[in-house]
Design a protein around this motif. Structure first.
Motif, PDB file in Angstrom:
ATOM      1  N   PHE A 205      37.091  32.994  46.502  1.00  0.00           N
ATOM      2  CA  PHE A 205      36.873  32.855  45.017  1.00  0.00           C
ATOM      3  C   PHE A 205      36.326  34.420  45.094  1.00  0.00           C
ATOM      4  N   ALA A 206      35.695  34.972  45.277  1.00  0.00           N
ATOM      5  CA  ALA A 206      34.614  36.401  44.964  1.00  0.00           C
ATOM      6  C   ALA A 206      36.221  37.413  44.591  1.00  0.00           C
TER       7      ALA A 206
ATOM      8  N   LEU B 182      29.894  40.198  41.383  1.00  0.00           N
ATOM      9  CA  LEU B 182      30.823  41.590  41.315  1.00  0.00           C
ATOM     10  C   LEU B 182      31.212  42.295  40.188  1.00  0.00           C
ATOM     11  N   LYS B 183      30.720  42.535  39.273  1.00  0.00           N
ATOM     12  CA  LYS B 183      30.814  42.494  37.907  1.00  0.00           C
ATOM     13  C   LYS B 183      31.425  43.573  37.939  1.00  0.00           C
ATOM     14  N   LYS B 184      30.736  44.397  39.168  1.00  0.00           N
ATOM     15  CA  LYS B 184      31.779  45.773  38.715  1.00  0.00           C
ATOM     16  C   LYS B 184      33.307  45.996  38.572  1.00  0.00           C
ATOM     17  N   PHE B 185      33.929  44.409  39.352  1.00  0.00           N
ATOM     18  CA  PHE B 185      35.304  45.077  39.598  1.00  0.00           C
ATOM     19  C   PHE B 185      36.193  43.609  38.841  1.00  0.00           C
ATOM     20  N   ASP B 186      35.056  43.320  37.962  1.00  0.00           N
ATOM     21  CA  ASP B 186      35.517  42.515  36.405  1.00  0.00           C
ATOM     22  C   ASP B 186      36.206  43.535  35.474  1.00  0.00           C
TER      23      ASP B 186
ATOM     24  N   SER C  57      36.038  44.805  50.539  1.00  0.00           N
ATOM     25  CA  SER C  57      34.736  46.161  51.510  1.00  0.00           C
ATOM     26  C   SER C  57      33.597  45.278  50.492  1.00  0.00           C
ATOM     27  N   GLU C  58      33.847  45.686  49.293  1.00  0.00           N
ATOM     28  CA  GLU C  58      32.396  45.410  48.267  1.00  0.00           C
ATOM     29  C   GLU C  58      32.049  44.064  48.614  1.00  0.00           C
TER      30      GLU C  58
END
Lengths: 330, 330
Positions: free
Chosen positions: A241-242, A251-255, A321-322
């Motif tokens: 789901f992530a 993980l807002k930076k991957f939005d 990884s993140e």
């Protein structure tokens, strides 16, 4: 499942997985290094999944699958994919026999236990589709007859990451059918020295048969029995789901960086591969370490990157990884 | 002979006692300086001194004193009476744009005395004004006409811009503070928060609470071990700055071995993690003594690692904070 079941399963696995060590030993006679590739091949074999290998030429891909086939006493085929290859060259065709005055079926190279589809992206979509359909259905229709493929059936397709000109990249829906995408790296310095010595002396050891295909089928049954707790199921779904909703999973930076996340096939294959990994480690239950060990190979080809991510040199490995560093381990 | 001298003396005395008004009059014209550069401005004073009762016809100049000398400005007529004499004066600002020597005057000022129909005239001196031109260097090239000079900025001109700038800065600061406070979910008026407990105190408190819950005694083994490992993982995260909540037991132990080289403590916590993994993921049901041992191992690890920290880096501040928090809790 009761407490005794897991104990009993553990004991059974201890007994039944003994061939894993012997297989590894035999394979390492001919393959120097490439431990991860061999482990992934075993995972694919034990969990009835196919493998997409990506690596530059000369990293012992053909030798590995050939040797694996020999150790299992299985039939092996190598198909070099070229732009002029036709589905019939792969699957087989009807040939007219003048002697019998009728059409006879000539089976293609896909009728084997282990298939090395070398440089799969060099052939057009119709050939790729034929192979992927066979991988999924485990059966081939030639003329009016349908033939089941031999079990175990493992396809190991390769892709060259360097040359992209004149290739037909596999569509996402087809890549998703490969259980694992394994990246093969160069051997270490010591391994490379060893390879040089063996090649100069010309003393190439050969593998011998350790088990039979039926043993693999039996092992597959046990792999399916490996216990997967609900906590591990939650961990798998949290990870998948992530990849779909990064912003909702810290993980807002991957939005805006992920165009599509892992499909339900990602969750299924994560569970299956983790079970196979636990079996290889001779355990009757899955622990979070197993999930983390197979997460990269299962998910790297199931996450789509946006142009923004590519512009910022973010790879699917970075995202995985993140995610693994953000999702809480049960 | 004596009589002749007496008559002469009488005549002199008679004339001396009755001086005419014209004899009492003096007209003075005075230049600030006698030479100027063409276009320069200087002052010119015209002064009349005469009988106190004289009615003076003061000359009125329009724009020029002479055809070459222009009047830029003139003061009002100033009058004063001193020693029974009338003084009238006026100052002119003059300039000239014709080079050469120009004579100013003589100025004739007429006046009358009461009960006397005679018209008296006073005459001023002649003043010479030398108007000099700018020396021209004919050897050099002719330059274009110099552009208009910039007038220096005054504070009044800058003030509106300054006020607008300050206003915008105040608005920007207010918006930033508002958004920053919202982002951190911080109230605009900060409320004093209760200080956080030191990690070891928090962990020991949580362990005590876990013991009192009597989870394993009620058969909730999974919950018991999940809570136990979570307490330890949170403690490790805060005490050692390791992201333990996102790590597997094996990874946590790897990190701990590098940071906390106490063999016995590590061995105890490793066995607790290992047993917890078995309970959580393999349906293991440990003996009651094992459950107690796991709790004691966790407590030992927290106390031991805290003591080691105190020995290595005695922190008075930490102790003071602990006492403060304990008092507050009481």
């Amino acid at each position: 499942m009761k407490e005794t079941d897991i104990k009993e399963l553990n004991e059974r696995i201890q007994k039944e997985s003994a061939f894993v060590d012997m297989l590894n030993l035999e394979m390492h006679k001919v393959i120097i290094g490439q431990k991860h590739m061999l482990e992934s091949m075993l995972i694919g074999l034990l969990s009835n999944g196919h493998i997409l290998l990506e690596g530059v030429p000369g990293l012992a891909k053909t030798l590995a699958i050939k040797s694996l086939a020999r150790t299992i006493e299985a039939k092996y085929s190598r198909i070099q994919f070229t732009p002029d290859l036709l589905p019939a060259d792969l699957l087989g065709t009807m040939v007219y026999s003048q002697k019998k005055e009728e059409f006879q079926v000539k089976k293609g190279p896909i009728f084997a236990n282990f298939i090395l589809a070398d440089e799969i992206n060099r052939s057009p979509a119709k050939v790729q589709s034929a192979l992927l359909e066979a991988m999924q259905e485990k059966q081939i229709t030639i003329g009016e007859n349908t033939y089941s493929l031999d079990e175990p059936f493992l396809v190991m397709a390769t892709q060259n990451p360097l040359e992209q000109e004149g290739t037909y990249p596999l569509p996402e829906a087809q890549v998703d059918r490969f259980m694992l995408k394994v990246i093969i790296n160069y051997p270490t310095k010591d391994e490379e020295k060893h390879i040089i010595r063996e090649n100069i002396t010309g003393a190439f050891p050969e593998t011998k048969a350790i088990i039979k295909p039926t043993d693999i089928l039996k092992a597959r049954g046990i792999v399916r029995e490996v216990y997967l707790d609900e906590k591990i199921e939650n961990y798998i779904t949290d990870i998948v789901f992530a990849t779909r909703y990064p912003a909702e999973n810290k993980l807002k930076k991957f939005d805006g960086m992920i165009s599509y996340g892992g499909s339900p096939r990602a969750s299924i294959n994560l569970a299956l591969a983790a079970k196979a990994f636990a079996f290889i480690k001779r355990r009757g239950y899955v622990i979070p370490e197993d999930i983390r060990a197979v997460a990269y190979d299962v998910m790297r080809h199931r996450i789509g990157l946006t142009y923004e991510a590519e512009a910022e040199n973010i790879t699917t490995e970075d995202i995985i990884s993140e995610i693994l560093n953000t999702v809480e381990v049960p | 002979m004596m009589l002749k001298y007496k008559l002469i003396l009488l005549t002199i005395l008679l004339f001396a006692g009755f001086a005419s008004p014209a004899q009492q009059t003096r007209i003075s014209a005075k230049l600030e300086k006698d030479s100027i550069l063409i276009g320069d401005q200087i002052t010119f004073d015209l002064l009349f001194t005469g009988p106190a009762k004289a009615k003076v016809n003061w000359p009125v100049f329009q724009d020029t004193l002479t055809s070459e000398i222009e009047i830029i400005n003139s003061s009002g007529l100033d009058s004063a009476r001193k020693n029974n004499l009338l003084e009238l004066s006026q100052q002119y600002t003059i300039t000239s744009f014709d080079s050469g020597t120009h004579s100013i005057g003589p100025f004739r000022i007429a006046f009358n005395m009461p009960d006397d129909t005679t018209s008296y005239i006073g005459i001023s001196d002649i003043q010479d004004l030398h108007v000099l031109t700018v020396p021209v260097d004919t050897t050099k090239a002719i330059k274009p006409i110099k552009g208009p000079m910039d007038a220096p900025l005054t504070f009044a001109e800058i003030l509106p811009w300054l006020l607008t700038g300050i206003g915008l800065l105040i608005i920007a600061a207010a918006i930033w503070y508002y958004t920053y406070a919202r982002k951190r979910a911080k109230p605009l008026i900060p409320v004093r928060q209760k200080p956080k407990l030191p990690p070891h105190i928090q962990a020991l408190n949580d362990l005590e609470q876990l013991k009192q819950k009597k989870l394993w005694q009620e058969g909730k083994l999974k919950e018991y071990y999940t809570e136990l490992t979570d307490i330890i993982r949170i403690y490790i995260e805060e005490r050692f700055d390791i992201m333990a909540m996102e790590m597997t037991s094996f990874e946590i132990m790897e990190h701990l071995q590098a940071l906390h080289p106490d063999g016995e403590s590590l061995e105890k916590i490793a066995s607790t993690f290992s047993l917890a993994d078995m309970v959580k993921f393999a349906k293991e049901k440990p003996l009651p003594s094992d459950n107690d041992t796991s709790w004691l191992n966790a407590k030992y690890f927290v106390e031991n690692s805290f003591r080691r920290k105190e020995e290595n880096e005695p922190e008075e501040e930490n102790k003071a904070l602990t006492e403060k928090v304990q008092k507050e809790n009481e």
